[in-house]
Design a protein around this motif. Structure first.
Motif, PDB file in Angstrom:
ATOM      1  N   UNK A   1       2.594  14.080  -9.067  1.00 44.01           N
ATOM      2  CA  UNK A   1       3.601  15.146  -9.075  1.00 44.01           C
ATOM      3  C   UNK A   1       4.159  15.349 -10.486  1.00 44.01           C
ATOM      4  N   UNK A   2       4.402  14.237 -11.166  1.00 39.25           N
ATOM      5  CA  UNK A   2       4.903  14.309 -12.542  1.00 39.25           C
ATOM      6  C   UNK A   2       3.860  14.951 -13.464  1.00 39.25           C
ATOM      7  N   UNK A   3       2.603  14.556 -13.253  1.00 43.93           N
ATOM      8  CA  UNK A   3       1.505  15.109 -14.066  1.00 43.93           C
ATOM      9  C   UNK A   3       1.373  16.612 -13.882  1.00 43.93           C
TER      10      UNK A   3
ATOM     11  N   UNK B   1       0.831  -1.205   0.000  1.00 41.45           N
ATOM     12  CA  UNK B   1       0.000   0.000   0.000  1.00 41.45           C
ATOM     13  C   UNK B   1       0.869   1.260   0.000  1.00 41.45           C
ATOM     14  N   UNK B   2       1.958   1.231   0.794  1.00 36.88           N
ATOM     15  CA  UNK B   2       2.858   2.382   0.848  1.00 36.88           C
ATOM     16  C   UNK B   2       3.541   2.618  -0.496  1.00 36.88           C
TER      17      UNK B   2
ATOM     18  N   UNK C   1       4.058   5.687  -5.443  1.00 38.21           N
ATOM     19  CA  UNK C   1       4.019   5.718  -6.908  1.00 38.21           C
ATOM     20  C   UNK C   1       2.917   6.643  -7.407  1.00 38.21           C
ATOM     21  N   UNK C   2       1.768   6.571  -6.749  1.00 38.56           N
ATOM     22  CA  UNK C   2       0.643   7.433  -7.127  1.00 38.56           C
ATOM     23  C   UNK C   2       0.985   8.905  -6.901  1.00 38.56           C
TER      24      UNK C   2
END
Length: 210
Positions: free
Chosen positions: A23-25, A11-12, A17-18
């Motif tokens: 952040x990248x988006x 989950x972490x 990753x999410x």
């Protein structure tokens, strides 16, 4: 107990990753927005200067980034142009840039020096913009020069365009007298205190006979 720990770790990892993906988006969208060019440039208020002249001197002929192009930078670039008195810059939706110009008018061309007198009081060398403007054909007494420029500023642009020549023609009674030769062949005598009267030239003209 080990299974619970593994699930928490997964989950972490998924959460990290999410977060990185979001952040990248955000960074990508910000970069795209920051790099989006100016789509449309509208120039207002100019008569002497062509739109392209203003665009090039403003440094935006290549349609640079809309967000990175600041009003301060445009004003600074245009401040060196003697024909430009003031500049207002407006940014509008859809990357539209509006530049409002207030020009310094050409009051007359001094035929003795081939210099143009601008409404700002600055005198510059004649160029392609001098075509169609009045010629001052002789010297004005030094004591009246500044007032002459100020009074010329009171003449409306559309009337000034009808003046072809100006001659300083003082008399014993009036040292501040001038003779205006109009493009239609008429002559108008004016004293410095009466320069504003020529703004009524079009109204008076029909009343003249011969």
């Amino acid at each position: 107990m080990a299974k619970v720990i593994k699930k928490r770790r997964k989950l972490k990892i998924v959460a990290v990753l999410l977060f990185l993906l979001i952040l990248f988006g955000i960074g990508f969208v910000g970069y795209v927005l920051l790099d989006m060019p100016i789509r449309n440039i509208l120039i207002k208020g100019n008569t002497l200067l062509k739109d392209q002249e203003i665009i090039e001197q403003a440094g935006i002929e290549d349609y640079p980034s809309f967000l990175r192009t600041t009003a301060h930078k445009i004003k600074k670039n245009l401040s060196d142009n003697p024909y430009i008195g003031s500049v207002k810059v407006h940014k509008q939706f859809f990357n539209k840039l509006v530049i409002e110009i207030e020009e310094n008018r050409i009051l007359y061309i001094d035929s003795t020096t081939n210099q143009m007198m601008l409404s700002s009081g600055e005198s510059i060398a004649s160029d392609e913009h001098s075509i169609g403007h009045a010629f001052l054909i002789n010297e004005v007494a030094e004591v009246y020069k500044q007032e002459f420029i100020e009074r010329m500023n009171e003449i409306q642009p559309e009337i000034l365009q009808k003046v072809s020549e100006i001659k300083y023609e003082p008399t014993e009674l009036d040292q501040g007298r001038f003779l205006f030769t109009m493009s239609d062949g008429n002559y108008v005598y004016l004293t410095l205190t009466k320069f504003k009267n020529i703004n009524y030239y079009e109204d008076v003209l029909p009343q003249l006979e011969g």
